[in-house]
Write a protein that holds these residues in place. Structure first.
Motif, PDB file in Angstrom:
ATOM      1  N   UNK A   1       1.108  -1.100   0.107  1.00  0.00           N
ATOM      2  CA  UNK A   1      -0.114   0.252  -0.120  1.00  0.00           C
ATOM      3  C   UNK A   1       0.630   1.281  -0.454  1.00  0.00           C
ATOM      4  N   UNK A   2       2.429   1.135   0.742  1.00  0.00           N
ATOM      5  CA  UNK A   2       2.999   2.258   0.770  1.00  0.00           C
ATOM      6  C   UNK A   2       3.752   2.543  -0.508  1.00  0.00           C
ATOM      7  N   UNK A   3       3.960   1.575  -1.315  1.00  0.00           N
ATOM      8  CA  UNK A   3       4.580   1.665  -2.708  1.00  0.00           C
ATOM      9  C   UNK A   3       3.597   2.294  -3.600  1.00  0.00           C
ATOM     10  N   UNK A   4       2.395   1.507  -3.958  1.00  0.00           N
ATOM     11  CA  UNK A   4       0.995   2.012  -4.436  1.00  0.00           C
ATOM     12  C   UNK A   4       0.874   3.426  -4.240  1.00  0.00           C
ATOM     13  N   UNK A   5       1.059   4.477  -3.054  1.00  0.00           N
ATOM     14  CA  UNK A   5       0.132   5.417  -2.608  1.00  0.00           C
ATOM     15  C   UNK A   5       0.750   6.517  -3.438  1.00  0.00           C
ATOM     16  N   UNK A   6       3.043   6.372  -3.384  1.00  0.00           N
ATOM     17  CA  UNK A   6       3.642   7.075  -4.326  1.00  0.00           C
ATOM     18  C   UNK A   6       3.398   6.959  -6.009  1.00  0.00           C
ATOM     19  N   UNK A   7       2.740   5.782  -5.879  1.00  0.00           N
ATOM     20  CA  UNK A   7       2.856   6.007  -7.297  1.00  0.00           C
ATOM     21  C   UNK A   7       1.477   6.984  -8.681  1.00  0.00           C
ATOM     22  N   UNK A   8      -0.123   6.415  -7.009  1.00  0.00           N
ATOM     23  CA  UNK A   8      -0.685   7.108  -7.387  1.00  0.00           C
ATOM     24  C   UNK A   8      -0.934   8.500  -8.093  1.00  0.00           C
ATOM     25  N   UNK A   9      -0.516   9.608  -7.611  1.00  0.00           N
ATOM     26  CA  UNK A   9       0.129  10.787  -7.821  1.00  0.00           C
ATOM     27  C   UNK A   9       0.634  11.049  -9.395  1.00  0.00           C
ATOM     28  N   UNK A  10       1.704   9.829  -9.903  1.00  0.00           N
ATOM     29  CA  UNK A  10       2.201   9.487 -11.566  1.00  0.00           C
ATOM     30  C   UNK A  10       1.093   9.314 -12.050  1.00  0.00           C
ATOM     31  N   UNK A  11      -0.226   8.407 -11.703  1.00  0.00           N
ATOM     32  CA  UNK A  11      -1.232   8.353 -12.717  1.00  0.00           C
ATOM     33  C   UNK A  11      -1.970   8.986 -12.724  1.00  0.00           C
TER      34      UNK A  11
END
Length: 325
Positions: free
Chosen positions: A32-42
């Motif tokens: 979840x922590x890694x995915x949270x960082x990806x969300x702004x880029x998406x």
């Protein structure tokens, strides 16, 4: 029903599909922590890359700037603008110049960072190596406005370093206006591109070379292999997956012959027969002449061809075991 008969599957997903779905969701929750960082880029990609794609519809309309975002109010004209581009007197010249410049950049600019990375990898004096890396990296961070200004100053007829040098050694008698002669333009353009990007492009290849097992070089050295044989038999095969991936991307961008570099270096209209490419034509005619739908149609045509080239290159590379998908 026989006790050994398989139980009937409920409608919807199969058991394998449900297991995969649960494992995929479990991986997302676990990371979840890694995915949270990806969300702004998406979100940024969706907003700036995918959301504006509805604008390609204006290529099939007679778009009026004053309608703003209400593009549905514009009349549909089908393939009118595509037909106008294909029948334009500049079409053959634009395609020829785009392909020629793109191929020159590919065959000269693509291997240049690889060669530089191979050469830097053989340098054992670390201070000299870092100085060379710094000097070759710096031009990448300069805008094309600065690079074009430096190129123009170097090639100027009055106090230009190149003309002064050629006159000093007796090669020429009078200064040459290089940026006004068609026979010199392609050489100047490709040289400026290579000088600007060769250092930064070599970073990836240096990183790939650094991951090669040093024991392979030790074994080759014990067998009496020269440096050139070590490069040919060990280094190049080891970094080939990286080279193939970047080659696929470069082939997909073959119709992107350049925009800023050509626009700034080919300011003289005399150079237009050898410098005018699709991007500069769209800027000059589509935006400069307010033919927005015409420009969108040309851009869409170029994008479709680029996707086709990328797909073909990836299909060919897949046979060697290295591909994007």
């Amino acid at each position: 029903m026989s006790p050994t008969a398989p139980k009937p599957q409920p409608e919807g997903l199969s058991s394998q599909g449900r297991v995969y779905s649960r494992s995929f969701l479990w991986r997302l929750m676990k990371q979840w922590d890694v995915q949270l960082m990806v969300i702004p880029g998406i979100i940024l990609v969706l907003i700036f890359s995918y959301l504006p794609m509805y604008g390609v519809l204006t290529g099939f309309m007679d778009y009026n700037l004053f309608t703003g975002s209400r593009i549905w109010e514009n009349p549909w004209v089908g393939f009118k603008h595509f037909e106008a581009f294909f029948s334009a007197p500049e079409f053959e010249r634009l395609i020829r110049n785009t392909i020629v410049i793109s191929l020159l950049k590919f065959f000269i600019g693509f291997p240049a960072p690889i060669i530089l990375a191979l050469m830097l990898n053989e340098v054992r004096h670390m201070f000299f190596k870092r100085v060379v890396q710094t000097i070759t990296y710096l031009p990448h961070f300069m805008s094309w406005v600065i690079v074009a200004g430096l190129t123009t100053a170097l090639l100027a007829t009055e106090n230009g370093s190149v003309n002064m040098l050629l006159q000093t050694i007796g090669t020429i008698q009078e200064p040459i206006n290089f940026l006004s002669l068609k026979e010199y333009f392609l050489s100047i353009l490709i040289s400026a591109n290579v000088w600007k990007e060769i250092g930064f492009g070599s970073i990836v290849y240096l990183a790939a070379i650094a991951s090669v097992d040093p024991h392979l070089y030790e074994a080759a050295d014990m067998d009496g292999a020269s440096k050139f044989k070590q490069i040919y038999l060990i280094t190049l095969p080891s970094i080939m997956p990286v080279v193939v991936i970047f080659m696929i991307l470069a082939i997909g961008n073959l119709l992107n012959a350049g925009f800023e570099d050509i626009l700034l270096l080919a300011t003289n209209p005399v150079l237009r027969p050898v410098s005018d490419v699709i991007d500069t034509y769209v800027y000059r005619v589509g935006i400069g002449s307010h033919r927005y739908s015409y420009g969108v149609a040309i851009g869409l045509f170029k994008a479709i061809i680029s996707i086709g080239l990328l797909t073909i290159a990836n299909y060919i590379a897949r046979r060697s075991g290295n591909s994007l998908w």
